[in-house]
Scaffold this motif. Sequence first.
Motif, short mmCIF file in Angstrom:
data_model
loop_
_atom_site.label_atom_id
_atom_site.label_comp_id
_atom_site.label_asym_id
_atom_site.label_seq_id
_atom_site.Cartn_x
_atom_site.Cartn_y
_atom_site.Cartn_z
N SER A 11 15.00 42.46 74.98
CA SER A 11 15.21 41.19 74.28
C SER A 11 15.12 41.40 72.78
N TRP A 219 15.02 20.65 68.83
CA TRP A 219 14.25 21.15 69.96
C TRP A 219 12.89 20.49 70.00
N PHE A 221 8.81 21.27 71.89
CA PHE A 221 7.98 22.16 72.70
C PHE A 221 6.79 21.37 73.23
N LEU A 286 6.92 30.36 67.71
CA LEU A 286 8.14 29.74 68.23
C LEU A 286 9.34 30.19 67.41
N ASP A 287 10.45 30.46 68.09
CA ASP A 287 11.69 30.76 67.40
C ASP A 287 12.09 29.53 66.58
N SER A 290 15.46 27.78 67.95
CA SER A 290 15.56 27.23 69.30
C SER A 290 14.27 26.61 69.82
N GLN A 292 12.04 28.36 71.22
CA GLN A 292 11.62 29.21 72.34
C GLN A 292 10.30 29.90 72.01
N LYS A 294 7.89 32.74 71.76
CA LYS A 294 7.99 34.19 71.66
C LYS A 294 6.67 34.86 72.03
#
Length: 562
Positions: A11, A219, A221, A286-287, A290, A292, A294
């Motif tokens: 990744s 986004w 979370f 967090l990205d 996005s 996402q 990490k």
Amino acid sequence: MRKWLSVGRASLLFVLLALCIAPPLASGQTAGLSRLQNEDPNNWPMYHRSYDGFRFSPLSQINKDNVKTLTVAWVHQPGAIVQGLESTPIVVDGVMYYIASYNRVFALDAATGKEIWHYYPKLDPVVNTLFFQPYNRGVGVGNGKVFFGSLDGRVIALDQKTGKVAWEKQILDTKKCSCNFTGAPLVVKDKVVLGQTAGELPIQGKIYALMAATGEKAWEFNTIKDDRKSWGGNSGKVGGGGGWMTGSFDAALNLVYWGTANPAPDYDWGGARPGDNLYTSSVLALDADSGQLKWYYQEIPHDDWDYDSGLGESLVLDRDGKKLLVHQNKSGFVFVYDRTNGKIQNVWPMNQVYNWVKTIDPKTGELIGRNPPREVGKPKFICPWIAGGRSWNSGSYNPKTKLWYNTAMEVCEEVTVEKQTPQTEPAAGLFFGGDQVAKHPPGGEAYGHLDARDPVTGERKWSINFKYPPIGSVLSTGGGLVIHGDLEGIVHAYDADTGEQLWHFRTGSGHRGGPISYAVNGKQYIAVPSGLGSLVLGLYPALWPEVEDFPAGAAMFVFTLK
């Protein structure tokens, strides 16, 4: 069980390749990011001044030799003093932007204090019923707009030049969740990132990113992991969490670092929330594009004390070839991470007095000798108190001295755990699961202190004690100064190398907000928000009854050389 998560090699390779072939940012976005990456020493363009969270101004016109001639340049009063003035102002190109109680936002000439514009939002009456109100800790500025999260659950963008509403979005159902926004947003590239209040509420707290241009959600979370092993039964549905303070950003890794709040209920009488309760009381990477996850590290698995990770700054620091992240947990322990993967590098205590654990393993982060309050109806003596080893106020790191100037509170409490049924209808009610009373430490009086320490090792160079534990943030400067306002309403300037007091001024009310420094037309200024407020203050009279009569207020004091 490992409490960190990182990207695998495959990744990581994919990410590196993507970075190599990614298209360049649009010109406006590049300009906005460049400005926020702090190339101009005259500005204070975000909550912590820079993405690294240092709260350090490189300006040196005001220095050790001449600070004794510091005098008032101007004062601005926002006209609302309930809960004082908790914010940190922002200065960009000679204009100061700050927010006061009830979400009053101001743009001022930073050299004179003359008002350019103000914005008073029409807040929903539900605000008056909420626990977290009417304070706000800061605004974000970027992309030609001034951003803030409101007490009634909106995110609002104002035109930076006129103060007119550019857009507003209702993000939270505040009438239902009793939650809102009280922390400063972080502008990251083309997005605005902020987290909600939730830690004392039977809801699921989230962190949001909105598009700066339009307010559309990019986004979100959820800080409550959907995992029955982490949240036994249905406890996760009312797990609290959230991320109510302001994080940091690493542009090289494209990671936003954000601390999360405590689980609900704050105190567990046994079986209230089985499991480790991820991702509460954790640090998240967090990205930025996005959202996402990490990596993460849960500093306090199954937090039994309300020692969350949402407070203060996260220092993005490079040392001896390592990319580090330094973060203070509310417990008073400081966690040092490899910020590329979340692995522990060190853990050290800021506080002298603690008994909630025997210690924390500095190599693994494991809590050793946990001492939770669990017995219903029986008071238990715990150190530090619920206000923490430090509250949400921030320290300051000076890259010249390589010292972190940070406050601590040596105060204990008696906690009495009480069983509580979560109230979710018609609106969420407070979900504490107990009560507490402030107590002095064993064999001595409670107090606070301001320390100069190495942020990685914890080694202390100097320390100054205060009778009343301070709850204001700290500023350090290129002129070798440390600026800090205390609970009694005195702002101090100290020698950054020795801790010697070089200057002081009484502002008339205590300090909870964040001092900053900036320059306009070649002249340096130091701005200090004055105005005592905070939910934490309700704990003080049990030990210091006189604090109940300390004067309220709200004023922005700005100083410069004579």
